[in-house]
Design a protein around this motif. Sequence first.
Motif, PDB file in Angstrom:
ATOM      1  N   CYS A 249      29.949 -10.798 -21.175  1.00  0.00           N
ATOM      2  CA  CYS A 249      28.834 -10.893 -20.429  1.00  0.00           C
ATOM      3  C   CYS A 249      27.907 -12.266 -20.691  1.00  0.00           C
ATOM      4  O   CYS A 249      27.956 -12.615 -21.822  1.00  0.00           O
ATOM      5  CB  CYS A 249      27.674 -10.037 -20.633  1.00  0.00           C
ATOM      6  SG  CYS A 249      27.973  -8.529 -19.409  1.00  0.00           S
ATOM      7  N   VAL A 250      27.824 -13.022 -19.565  1.00  0.00           N
ATOM      8  CA  VAL A 250      27.077 -14.266 -19.629  1.00  0.00           C
ATOM      9  C   VAL A 250      25.758 -13.916 -18.722  1.00  0.00           C
ATOM     10  O   VAL A 250      25.777 -14.005 -17.642  1.00  0.00           O
ATOM     11  CB  VAL A 250      27.884 -15.402 -19.209  1.00  0.00           C
ATOM     12  CG1 VAL A 250      26.973 -16.579 -19.319  1.00  0.00           C
ATOM     13  CG2 VAL A 250      29.125 -15.627 -20.082  1.00  0.00           C
ATOM     14  N   GLU A 251      24.533 -14.219 -19.608  1.00  0.00           N
ATOM     15  CA  GLU A 251      23.491 -14.003 -18.712  1.00  0.00           C
ATOM     16  C   GLU A 251      22.371 -15.467 -18.962  1.00  0.00           C
ATOM     17  O   GLU A 251      22.369 -15.855 -20.232  1.00  0.00           O
ATOM     18  CB  GLU A 251      22.436 -13.008 -19.166  1.00  0.00           C
ATOM     19  CG  GLU A 251      23.137 -11.626 -19.029  1.00  0.00           C
ATOM     20  CD  GLU A 251      22.320 -10.427 -19.650  1.00  0.00           C
ATOM     21  OE1 GLU A 251      21.493  -9.753 -18.655  1.00  0.00           O
ATOM     22  OE2 GLU A 251      22.205 -10.256 -20.585  1.00  0.00           O
ATOM     23  N   LEU A 252      22.140 -16.241 -17.990  1.00  0.00           N
ATOM     24  CA  LEU A 252      21.756 -17.423 -17.747  1.00  0.00           C
ATOM     25  C   LEU A 252      20.369 -17.396 -17.324  1.00  0.00           C
ATOM     26  O   LEU A 252      20.192 -16.852 -16.218  1.00  0.00           O
ATOM     27  CB  LEU A 252      22.685 -18.477 -17.550  1.00  0.00           C
ATOM     28  CG  LEU A 252      24.101 -18.342 -17.848  1.00  0.00           C
ATOM     29  CD1 LEU A 252      24.897 -19.421 -16.903  1.00  0.00           C
ATOM     30  CD2 LEU A 252      24.320 -18.893 -19.217  1.00  0.00           C
ATOM     31  N   TYR A 253      19.253 -17.878 -17.707  1.00  0.00           N
ATOM     32  CA  TYR A 253      18.048 -17.962 -17.426  1.00  0.00           C
ATOM     33  C   TYR A 253      17.386 -19.507 -17.216  1.00  0.00           C
ATOM     34  O   TYR A 253      17.421 -20.039 -18.195  1.00  0.00           O
ATOM     35  CB  TYR A 253      16.941 -17.125 -18.288  1.00  0.00           C
ATOM     36  CG  TYR A 253      17.326 -15.577 -18.431  1.00  0.00           C
ATOM     37  CD1 TYR A 253      16.783 -14.863 -17.367  1.00  0.00           C
ATOM     38  CD2 TYR A 253      18.234 -15.189 -19.245  1.00  0.00           C
ATOM     39  CE1 TYR A 253      17.021 -13.492 -17.389  1.00  0.00           C
ATOM     40  CE2 TYR A 253      18.346 -13.721 -19.444  1.00  0.00           C
ATOM     41  CZ  TYR A 253      17.809 -12.830 -18.433  1.00  0.00           C
ATOM     42  OH  TYR A 253      18.258 -11.682 -18.442  1.00  0.00           O
ATOM     43  N   VAL A 254      17.523 -20.006 -15.913  1.00  0.00           N
ATOM     44  CA  VAL A 254      17.161 -21.338 -15.861  1.00  0.00           C
ATOM     45  C   VAL A 254      15.637 -21.458 -15.122  1.00  0.00           C
ATOM     46  O   VAL A 254      15.315 -20.991 -13.953  1.00  0.00           O
ATOM     47  CB  VAL A 254      18.146 -21.816 -14.765  1.00  0.00           C
ATOM     48  CG1 VAL A 254      17.873 -23.550 -14.859  1.00  0.00           C
ATOM     49  CG2 VAL A 254      19.576 -21.652 -15.402  1.00  0.00           C
ATOM     50  N   ARG A 255      14.921 -21.727 -15.994  1.00  0.00           N
ATOM     51  CA  ARG A 255      13.441 -21.799 -15.553  1.00  0.00           C
ATOM     52  C   ARG A 255      12.945 -22.852 -14.543  1.00  0.00           C
ATOM     53  O   ARG A 255      13.884 -23.872 -14.482  1.00  0.00           O
ATOM     54  CB  ARG A 255      12.572 -21.839 -16.752  1.00  0.00           C
ATOM     55  CG  ARG A 255      12.849 -20.924 -18.017  1.00  0.00           C
ATOM     56  CD  ARG A 255      12.462 -19.365 -17.374  1.00  0.00           C
ATOM     57  NE  ARG A 255      12.410 -18.691 -18.696  1.00  0.00           N
ATOM     58  CZ  ARG A 255      12.674 -17.422 -18.572  1.00  0.00           C
ATOM     59  NH1 ARG A 255      13.228 -16.667 -17.606  1.00  0.00           N
ATOM     60  NH2 ARG A 255      12.563 -16.730 -19.831  1.00  0.00           N
ATOM     61  N   LYS A 256      11.825 -23.100 -14.239  1.00  0.00           N
ATOM     62  CA  LYS A 256      11.513 -23.987 -13.517  1.00  0.00           C
ATOM     63  C   LYS A 256      11.873 -25.432 -13.704  1.00  0.00           C
ATOM     64  O   LYS A 256      11.486 -25.899 -14.760  1.00  0.00           O
ATOM     65  CB  LYS A 256       9.949 -24.055 -13.419  1.00  0.00           C
ATOM     66  CG  LYS A 256       9.136 -24.869 -12.272  1.00  0.00           C
ATOM     67  CD  LYS A 256       7.683 -24.699 -12.189  1.00  0.00           C
ATOM     68  CE  LYS A 256       7.116 -25.756 -11.319  1.00  0.00           C
ATOM     69  NZ  LYS A 256       5.571 -25.620 -11.213  1.00  0.00           N
ATOM     70  N   ASN A 257      12.393 -26.027 -12.718  1.00  0.00           N
ATOM     71  CA  ASN A 257      12.807 -27.709 -12.917  1.00  0.00           C
ATOM     72  C   ASN A 257      13.913 -27.722 -14.107  1.00  0.00           C
ATOM     73  O   ASN A 257      14.076 -28.956 -14.587  1.00  0.00           O
ATOM     74  CB  ASN A 257      11.767 -28.461 -12.908  1.00  0.00           C
ATOM     75  CG  ASN A 257      10.947 -28.616 -11.655  1.00  0.00           C
ATOM     76  OD1 ASN A 257      11.476 -28.288 -10.529  1.00  0.00           O
ATOM     77  ND2 ASN A 257       9.611 -28.651 -12.013  1.00  0.00           N
ATOM     78  N   ALA A 258      14.606 -26.773 -14.703  1.00  0.00           N
ATOM     79  CA  ALA A 258      15.598 -26.680 -15.555  1.00  0.00           C
ATOM     80  C   ALA A 258      16.818 -26.938 -15.076  1.00  0.00           C
ATOM     81  O   ALA A 258      17.057 -26.509 -13.995  1.00  0.00           O
ATOM     82  CB  ALA A 258      15.253 -25.679 -16.550  1.00  0.00           C
TER      83      ALA A 258
END
Lengths: 469, 246
Positions: A249-258
């Motif tokens: 499993c790959v979980e990616l969290y890309v925040r604001k303007n990242a």
Amino acid sequence: MKEKTQVEDIDRSLYDFRYSDDDFYKVRGGLTAEIVEEISREKNDPAWMRDFRLKSLEVYNSLDVPDWGPSIEGLDMDNIVTYVRPNMKKMATSWDDVPEDIKNTFERLGIPEAERKSLAGVGAQYDSEVVYHSIKEEMARQGVIYTDMESALHGEYADMIKEHFMKALPITEHKFVALHGAVWSGGSFVYVPKGVKLDIPLQSYFRFNAKGAGQFEHTLIIVEEGGYCHFIEGCSAPKYNVANIHAGCVELYVRKNATLRYSTIENWSKNMYNLNSKRAIVEEGGKIEWVSGSFGSHISYLYPMSVLNGEGARAEFTGVTFAGNGQNLDTGTKVLHNAKNTYSYINTRSISKDGGINTFRSSVHMTPNASGSKSAVSCESLMVDSISRSDTIPAMDVRVSDADVGHEARIGRISDDTVFYLMSRGLSEEDAKALIVRGFADNVSKELPLEYAVEMNNLITLEMKGSIG
Amino acid sequence: MADLLRISGLKASVEDKEILKGVDLTVNDGEVHVIMGPNGAGKSTLGSVIIGDPRYEITGGSVFFDGEDITGEDTDKIVKKGIFLTFQNPIEVPGITLANFIKTALEAQTGERIKMWDFKKKLEATMKVLQMNPEYADRDLNVGFSGGEKKKAEILQMLMLKPKLAILDETDSGLDVDAVHVVSKGVEEYKKNVGGALIIITHSTRILESLKVDKTHVLIDGKIVTDGDAALIDTINEEGFERYTA
């Protein structure tokens, strides 16, 4: 008219080697609450994680196997060993502390060398456990965290893990995500603080050595506001005549303007059932860039998903899938446009050879929130011969009136004129065809760092050996 | 002078239609031959058949190169002996740059790894002779090239690969005066520095002005109907092919 040669199997000795695992700790085959508890105990899970595993097992047992893709009848979970721990006391931070056989494996795959030359950090997993992890000091000084999931689960980031673990990909999503929740082990945790941009990539390599086993690593990446990170995962395994399963499993969290770039060169052996799940949640102005090369496995189900939750969030997916003899690879991507002015671009190529089957599925969904959003899907297929197969199944679900959604698909063969032209300059038929295929797949190789582009081109060249017929 | 290429009674068909009906042609080391003839006579087919184009079936005769029988050999094996054919319509190949392709071809032909640095210097110098913008080296092979740039790229490959025999198939057709001039310069360069033989297939003579032609052949309906020296070119320019087609 002219004599042709047919080579049945290719030399995969670069990847196809194995070492003994007699002294490794293994659970017995199959999947029961008892086994899941044993894994949890062995891994010294916190209580919430043990409960989570048992809950996942229940969900696993309640769900059916998918009935819409390639058959996975050959996979019998009763025979799969879900946890195999290499014989070492704890994860090493120096290659000198890694047992000889395992170190040799990664040396042969060129990992320590790549680490010295071109990477900001490296993780190496062998069967179920991460055996090595390190990050360059200057990255660590900027607050970048790159460690194995087990350390993260027990260390100072425990709360962060608990907050994000299987939230992007809930266990109810499908049967093999639930399986993952029950028996997951290993994988990497990356945290990039606000405003930190990593100018060189991190890499995790997953090596599968055990026979008739499963690998279930979990990768969790959080890139905070304005950050940048390029993460590369590689994977390979020796070939066995029994089924192995990979359900990571790959979980990616890309925040604001990242921005997060997630590159994969997957080269599992051809007895592997690759039932992997990947998902990115992208916030306002953020961007996920998937770069995906799928070459290995017997059966693959792989559709990395981008959830564009914030205004102006973007997703790009660049992929190539190569299906050869005995391979049925069902790959593609999903994008959920769930905010204003979001954008997605999907560009994939598939190559089918020697009876290989490729199915490309794309799903673009625009919710009523997605006003002003755009999506473009382009997929091209190349048939190397007339016994192979390629299908394209694009789906679009648009619930907003002012979105712009486009799709184009092309299918082609290797042209005899091109082969003759290249041969007229001295290339053999085999080399000419390999060159054409490498050129066809350059949407991905162009996006990879040089060393990986070279590795990918070598893989194509290997796969194209014996393609004359 | 030893004969480099000897074609005897060569017959070739495509889809049961006979195109070459018994061609005899001998080219000695370093000679310049011109093959003229009306459209559809089989001029281009002859070039393709010499290097083993699999679309054609050889139904009779033989081709010897450097004393070896190359009739029916695979194209790559034939060209490695030192033959180069320029294409009238060079094929676009996405994903490999012109420079990388030439390097790959050189390595395939010599069986040796070539040092990038030396290669680049040589390539740049050669592109200069052909007045090619150096940026073309890093563009995908023929992709989006104009007609003139494609022809120059063919001559560039010829100069880099240094064949013993170069066959130029209508290299001057469709080019403007300046481009023809540059291509001619490239061919001169080949004569001067490589010293190989040439077969120039053409129906115009613009490319020939600065070259010393040894022999001229007229190919009509799959056969060479007459041979001559350079003077024959002028005769044909004045009279056309009518006299041979009757």
